[in-house]
Write a protein that holds these residues in place. Structure first.
Motif, mmCIF file in Angstrom:
data_model
loop_
_atom_site.group_PDB
_atom_site.id
_atom_site.type_symbol
_atom_site.label_atom_id
_atom_site.label_comp_id
_atom_site.label_asym_id
_atom_site.label_seq_id
_atom_site.Cartn_x
_atom_site.Cartn_y
_atom_site.Cartn_z
ATOM 1 N N LYS A 15 0.834 -1.217 0.000
ATOM 2 C CA LYS A 15 0.000 0.000 0.000
ATOM 3 C C LYS A 15 0.857 1.251 0.000
ATOM 4 C CE LYS A 15 -3.909 -2.017 2.428
ATOM 5 N NZ LYS A 15 -4.626 -2.083 3.703
ATOM 6 N N ILE A 16 1.910 1.265 0.787
ATOM 7 C CA ILE A 16 2.785 2.433 0.866
ATOM 8 C C ILE A 16 3.484 2.673 -0.465
ATOM 9 C CG2 ILE A 16 4.896 3.354 1.924
ATOM 10 C CD1 ILE A 16 3.985 1.818 4.508
ATOM 11 N N VAL A 17 4.001 1.624 -1.067
ATOM 12 C CA VAL A 17 4.706 1.746 -2.347
ATOM 13 C C VAL A 17 3.730 2.141 -3.454
ATOM 14 C CG1 VAL A 17 6.016 0.473 -4.085
ATOM 15 C CG2 VAL A 17 6.559 0.181 -1.663
ATOM 16 N N GLY A 18 2.497 1.638 -3.390
ATOM 17 C CA GLY A 18 1.476 1.993 -4.372
ATOM 18 C C GLY A 18 1.875 1.581 -5.780
ATOM 19 N N HIS A 19 1.799 2.535 -6.708
ATOM 20 C CA HIS A 19 2.129 2.260 -8.106
ATOM 21 C C HIS A 19 3.611 2.449 -8.391
ATOM 22 C CE1 HIS A 19 -2.013 1.613 -9.176
ATOM 23 N NE2 HIS A 19 -2.345 2.753 -8.603
ATOM 24 N N ASP A 20 4.368 2.842 -7.399
ATOM 25 C CA ASP A 20 5.816 2.971 -7.557
ATOM 26 C C ASP A 20 6.454 1.608 -7.292
ATOM 27 O OD1 ASP A 20 5.646 5.740 -8.077
ATOM 28 O OD2 ASP A 20 5.608 6.172 -5.919
#
Length: 146
Positions: A50-55
């Motif tokens: 969730k923290i990284v997301g689309h990165d």
């Protein structure tokens, strides 16, 4: 048996950290049984995802197969010019987390040279305090070159 790590040849717990580009610890998962594989833990770590997301996050070669992590190469995997370039850049970026690991390992209550004789909740408290101290010292400018 769950806490024995064959790589380190000792019983213990593992910790995974997520750092931001400024070198602050922004998330961690700890108290992982020593025998568990890094990539397996990361695959099921929904919070990091969730923290990284689309990165994407950068990790060491132990994170092979994790969808949100670009794993670095081991030295033996560098067999082309493009891999050599990536290897050098990723190693430089990974130095930051190695500095965090070195700081945490120097904390006498949790380093490998000492046997932790208290219960797990106290070990967890020591880890959390070490991470907080690291972030505080970073904010004071102690780790400028890292």
């Amino acid at each position: 048996a769950m806490h024995y790590n064959g790589h380190y040849h000792m019983h213990g717990r593992l910790t995974q950290m997520l750092l931001d580009f400024n070198g602050y610890i922004i998330a961690y998962r700890t108290m992982i049984p020593g025998k568990v594989n890094d990539s397996l833990v990361a695959i099921y770590n929904r919070e990091f995802q969730k923290i990284v997301g689309h990165d994407l996050a950068l990790g060491d070669p132990g994170f092979q197969g994790v969808s949100y992590v670009v794993p670095g190469f081991g030295r033996q995997q560098v067999q082309s010019v493009s891999r050599e370039v990536f290897y050098r850049v990723s190693k430089k970026e990974q130095r930051l987390i190695e500095h965090v690991n070195a700081f945490v390992k120097q904390c006498k209550s949790i380093n490998k040279e000492n046997t932790f004789v208290h219960n797990e909740s106290r070990l967890l408290a020591c880890i959390v305090i070490a991470f907080g101290l690291y972030n505080l010292k970073r904010s004071w400018g102690y780790f400028r070159g890292n």
